[in-house]
Design an enzyme around this catalytic site. Structure first.
Site, PDB file in Angstrom:
ATOM      1  N   GLY A  96       0.763  -1.244   0.000  1.00 49.44           N
ATOM      2  CA  GLY A  96       0.000   0.000   0.000  1.00 49.44           C
ATOM      3  C   GLY A  96       0.789   1.286   0.000  1.00 49.44           C
ATOM      4  O   GLY A  96       0.210   2.356  -0.236  1.00 49.44           O
ATOM      5  N   GLU A 142       4.313  -6.236   1.969  1.00 49.42           N
ATOM      6  CA  GLU A 142       4.035  -6.689   0.597  1.00 49.42           C
ATOM      7  C   GLU A 142       3.904  -5.516  -0.361  1.00 49.42           C
ATOM      8  O   GLU A 142       2.848  -5.312  -0.952  1.00 49.42           O
ATOM      9  CB  GLU A 142       2.705  -7.460   0.565  1.00 49.42           C
ATOM     10  CG  GLU A 142       2.576  -8.556   1.564  1.00 49.42           C
ATOM     11  CD  GLU A 142       1.138  -9.083   1.644  1.00 49.42           C
ATOM     12  OE1 GLU A 142       0.200  -8.406   1.208  1.00 49.42           O
ATOM     13  OE2 GLU A 142       0.976 -10.194   2.161  1.00 49.42           O
ATOM     14  N   ARG A 148      -4.931   2.516 -16.208  1.00 50.68           N
ATOM     15  CA  ARG A 148      -5.196   3.250 -14.969  1.00 50.68           C
ATOM     16  C   ARG A 148      -5.967   4.551 -15.168  1.00 50.68           C
ATOM     17  O   ARG A 148      -6.922   4.816 -14.432  1.00 50.68           O
ATOM     18  CB  ARG A 148      -3.899   3.503 -14.179  1.00 50.68           C
ATOM     19  CG  ARG A 148      -3.140   2.224 -13.809  1.00 50.68           C
ATOM     20  CD  ARG A 148      -2.054   2.442 -12.778  1.00 50.68           C
ATOM     21  NE  ARG A 148      -2.606   2.706 -11.464  1.00 50.68           N
ATOM     22  CZ  ARG A 148      -2.676   3.880 -10.898  1.00 50.68           C
ATOM     23  NH1 ARG A 148      -2.183   4.936 -11.514  1.00 50.68           N
ATOM     24  NH2 ARG A 148      -3.222   4.029  -9.718  1.00 50.68           N
ATOM     25  N   TYR A 204      -9.492   4.287 -13.253  1.00 49.62           N
ATOM     26  CA  TYR A 204      -9.578   4.988 -11.962  1.00 49.62           C
ATOM     27  C   TYR A 204      -9.557   6.497 -12.112  1.00 49.62           C
ATOM     28  O   TYR A 204      -9.437   7.208 -11.120  1.00 49.62           O
ATOM     29  CB  TYR A 204      -8.394   4.626 -11.054  1.00 49.62           C
ATOM     30  CG  TYR A 204      -8.069   3.165 -10.950  1.00 49.62           C
ATOM     31  CD1 TYR A 204      -8.946   2.296 -10.315  1.00 49.62           C
ATOM     32  CD2 TYR A 204      -6.878   2.666 -11.449  1.00 49.62           C
ATOM     33  CE1 TYR A 204      -8.629   0.951 -10.199  1.00 49.62           C
ATOM     34  CE2 TYR A 204      -6.555   1.320 -11.331  1.00 49.62           C
ATOM     35  CZ  TYR A 204      -7.443   0.473 -10.709  1.00 49.62           C
ATOM     36  OH  TYR A 204      -7.124  -0.858 -10.592  1.00 49.62           O
ATOM     37  N   CYS A 231     -11.593   2.367 -29.659  1.00 54.39           N
ATOM     38  CA  CYS A 231     -12.916   2.918 -29.962  1.00 54.39           C
ATOM     39  C   CYS A 231     -13.759   3.125 -28.711  1.00 54.39           C
ATOM     40  O   CYS A 231     -14.838   2.547 -28.578  1.00 54.39           O
ATOM     41  CB  CYS A 231     -13.637   1.986 -30.913  1.00 54.39           C
ATOM     42  SG  CYS A 231     -13.774   0.346 -30.186  1.00 54.39           S
ATOM     43  N   TYR A 240       1.080  -1.810 -12.070  1.00 56.71           N
ATOM     44  CA  TYR A 240      -0.289  -1.931 -12.586  1.00 56.71           C
ATOM     45  C   TYR A 240      -0.403  -1.313 -13.988  1.00 56.71           C
ATOM     46  O   TYR A 240      -1.411  -0.717 -14.340  1.00 56.71           O
ATOM     47  CB  TYR A 240      -1.301  -1.320 -11.599  1.00 56.71           C
ATOM     48  CG  TYR A 240      -1.131  -1.881 -10.205  1.00 56.71           C
ATOM     49  CD1 TYR A 240      -1.458  -3.196  -9.940  1.00 56.71           C
ATOM     50  CD2 TYR A 240      -0.569  -1.117  -9.169  1.00 56.71           C
ATOM     51  CE1 TYR A 240      -1.257  -3.750  -8.685  1.00 56.71           C
ATOM     52  CE2 TYR A 240      -0.371  -1.662  -7.904  1.00 56.71           C
ATOM     53  CZ  TYR A 240      -0.723  -2.977  -7.677  1.00 56.71           C
ATOM     54  OH  TYR A 240      -0.515  -3.522  -6.434  1.00 56.71           O
TER      55      TYR A 240
HETATM   56  N1  LLP Z   1      -1.037  -7.051  -0.620  1.00 55.29           N
HETATM   57  C1  LLP Z   1      -2.342  -7.241  -0.915  1.00 55.29           C
HETATM   58  C2  LLP Z   1      -3.108  -8.195  -0.144  1.00 55.29           C
HETATM   59  C3  LLP Z   1      -2.932  -6.495  -1.966  1.00 55.29           C
HETATM   60  O1  LLP Z   1      -4.215  -6.666  -2.238  1.00 55.29           O
HETATM   61  C4  LLP Z   1      -2.159  -5.574  -2.693  1.00 55.29           C
HETATM   62  C5  LLP Z   1      -2.739  -4.812  -3.798  1.00 55.29           C
HETATM   63  C6  LLP Z   1      -0.799  -5.428  -2.353  1.00 55.29           C
HETATM   64  C7  LLP Z   1      -0.279  -6.172  -1.298  1.00 55.29           C
HETATM   65  C8  LLP Z   1       0.097  -4.474  -3.061  1.00 55.29           C
HETATM   66  O2  LLP Z   1      -0.340  -3.176  -2.915  1.00 55.29           O
HETATM   67  P1  LLP Z   1       0.613  -1.942  -3.369  1.00 55.29           P
HETATM   68  O3  LLP Z   1       1.827  -1.976  -2.481  1.00 55.29           O
HETATM   69  O4  LLP Z   1       0.967  -2.146  -4.786  1.00 55.29           O
HETATM   70  O5  LLP Z   1      -0.225  -0.749  -3.150  1.00 55.29           O
HETATM   71  N2  LLP Z   1      -4.701  -1.800  -9.878  1.00 55.29           N
HETATM   72  C9  LLP Z   1      -4.718  -0.804  -8.842  1.00 55.29           C
HETATM   73  C10 LLP Z   1      -4.085  -1.300  -7.574  1.00 55.29           C
HETATM   74  C11 LLP Z   1      -4.735  -2.559  -7.034  1.00 55.29           C
HETATM   75  C12 LLP Z   1      -4.046  -3.055  -5.781  1.00 55.29           C
HETATM   76  C13 LLP Z   1      -4.539  -4.390  -5.389  1.00 55.29           C
HETATM   77  N3  LLP Z   1      -3.926  -4.978  -4.228  1.00 55.29           N
HETATM   78  C14 LLP Z   1      -4.014   0.453  -9.365  1.00 55.29           C
HETATM   79  O6  LLP Z   1      -3.625   0.480 -10.516  1.00 55.29           O
HETATM   80  O7  LLP Z   1      -3.905   1.431  -8.638  1.00 55.29           O
END
Ligand code: LLP
Length: 400
Positions: free
Chosen positions: A225, A259, A298, A302, A327, A356
């Site tokens: 996150g 993570e 993205r 979003y 399109c 992403y």
């Molecule tokens: N751990 C879990 C359980 C998750 O669901 C996620 C992301 C992460 C770790 C990694 O999160 P990060 O560090 O990358 O924020 N497609 C969306 C983001 C979806 C994230 C889903 N889960 C975007 O383009 O912003």
């Protein structure tokens, strides 16, 4: 400085470019922040699952957080040791659970009582004891985009504290489950520390109450996150992040797992596309490029902001929409963005596209997915070829 012009000449456009030295720096920054504690950085493979990206992180010591058995296979293929692999996700199929158990990875992260029963039954059939963690939903508002917020009860992820307690007691009494960890993840692109700290406090309290009934966990998984800069956001410094989490763990002997996905690769990646034409419709200016929403979703999905730069040009800026050939009216990279006049073949660089980006690409409109290139030590290597038309129709049959 990355020579996007030379890369576009060699590898054509649209193109993804990743700076592996930047990824190394990000990994080391975060690892250092947790120094003094046992920690594992389990890279969230979903952010960018290219084998070379995962392999590069593995070579630095990272583990892998996976959400499908496909990602587990990728991590293993890329050289992540099995004891650093976590398998998460709200909906695991029986065959995925079985393969994960046979692969003997670090742990399966459970998200419901139903799933726990399936894992227990499958572990029993295989004659093994499944190492598990449970994803707790701490009901915290992470203050991010609702589509990427996951830690509220209204989201589908994890279980509430009371259910988690019941699950731990069941698992602890089971011959086929070994509860070794606890997990939470409240959302993505987080730019405020307080919600993470609050969640960590709630979950650490649960760890303490489990200790009181002799359930001793080893892993405290704080999810991913950590946000990055897309526009002008203030982000969380890794050191502050680590301190906030560690401050909730006094008296507990736990290995911290995090993570991160976006933090590792997001601003180490660019999407490179080429101007085809400019046009104006009733005073609205459009820069039409050869990349599209199928390559980088993205902005369309979003309404996400990505910095857009016309390479080597400046001045005389007027608002323009940067759009692709797909399109759909939703096919855009930027709207009403001040941009200099452009010409055919100018390069447009979309920043912070390493996470992403490619992984969410599709073949919509029968468009081959872009090539991916890695730069390290000043050298460029193609880590995924551009798809061909033949690749796109390979699995289809003409049945008339
Ligand atoms: N751990 C879990 C359980 C998750 O669901 C996620 C992301 C992460 C770790 C990694 O999160 P990060 O560090 O990358 O924020 N497609 C969306 C983001 C979806 C994230 C889903 N889960 C975007 O383009 O912003």
């Amino acid at each position: 400085m990355i020579d996007f012009k030379a890369l576009a000449q060699t590898f054509d456009t649209p193109l993804y470019v990743y700076d592996f030295d930047r990824i190394t720096a990000r990994y080391e920054e975060l690892k250092k922040a947790f120094a003094g504690r046992k920690s594992l950085i389990a890279y969230a493979v979903k952010a960018n699952s290219n084998l070379s990206v995962v392999g590069h992180l593995a070579s630095l010591g990272a583990g892998a957080d996976c959400v499908s058995i496909g990602e587990v296979r990728r991590a293993l293929t890329a050289g992540v040791p099995k004891y650093k692999i976590i398998f998460s996700g709200v909906g695991k199929r029986d065959d995925e659970i079985e393969e994960a158990l046979r692969s003997d990875i670090l742990l399966l992260n459970l998200e419901s009582e139903g799933e726990m029963k399936r894992v227990e039954a499958i572990a029993e059939r295989l004659g093994v004891k499944a190492r598990i963690s449970i994803r707790v939903n701490p009901n915290i508002d992470p203050k991010t985009h609702p589509y990427i917020s996951t830690g509220l009860h209204e989201n589908k992820f994890g279980v509430d504290i009371e259910t988690a307690k019941r699950m731990y007691i069941h698992a602890n009494n089971s011959d086929h489950l070994d509860p070794v960890g606890i997990h939470f993840h409240i959302g993505s692109q987080l730019t405020e520390l307080e919600p993470i700290k609050e969640a960590a406090m709630i979950v650490a309290d649960l760890v303490r109450s489990l200790l009181a009934v002799k359930i001793e966990l080893k892993f405290f998984d704080v999810g991913g996150g950590l946000g990055i800069v897309y526009d002008n956001e203030t982000t969380i410094a890794p050191y502050d992040y680590a301190q906030a989490i560690l401050s909730t763990l006094h008296g507990l002997d736990l290995t911290v797992i995090c993570e991160p996905g976006r933090f590792m690769v997001g601003d180490a990646g660019w999407f490179v596309t080429r101007v085809l034409y400019e046009k104006e419709n009733e005073g609205r200016r459009f820069v039409i490029v050869d990349g599209a929403m199928n390559d980088l979703l993205r902005p369309s999905l979003y309404n996400a902001y990505h910095k857009v730069e016309v390479l080597g040009k400046s001045g005389n800026e007027t608002p323009a929409d940067v759009v692709g050939p797909v399109c759909e009216s939703g096919d855009f990279f930027a709207k009403k963005r001040p941009l200099p006049p452009t010409e055919h073949n100018d390069l447009v660089i979309v920043h912070s596209a390493g996470a992403y980006g490619f992984v969410m690409a599709s073949n919509y409109n029968t468009r081959p997915r872009p090539a991916e290139v890695a730069i390290s030590g000043g050298k460029a290597r193609c880590i995924r070829q551009r798809e061909s038309f033949e690749d796109l129709i390979r699995l289809e049959k003409m049945c008339l």
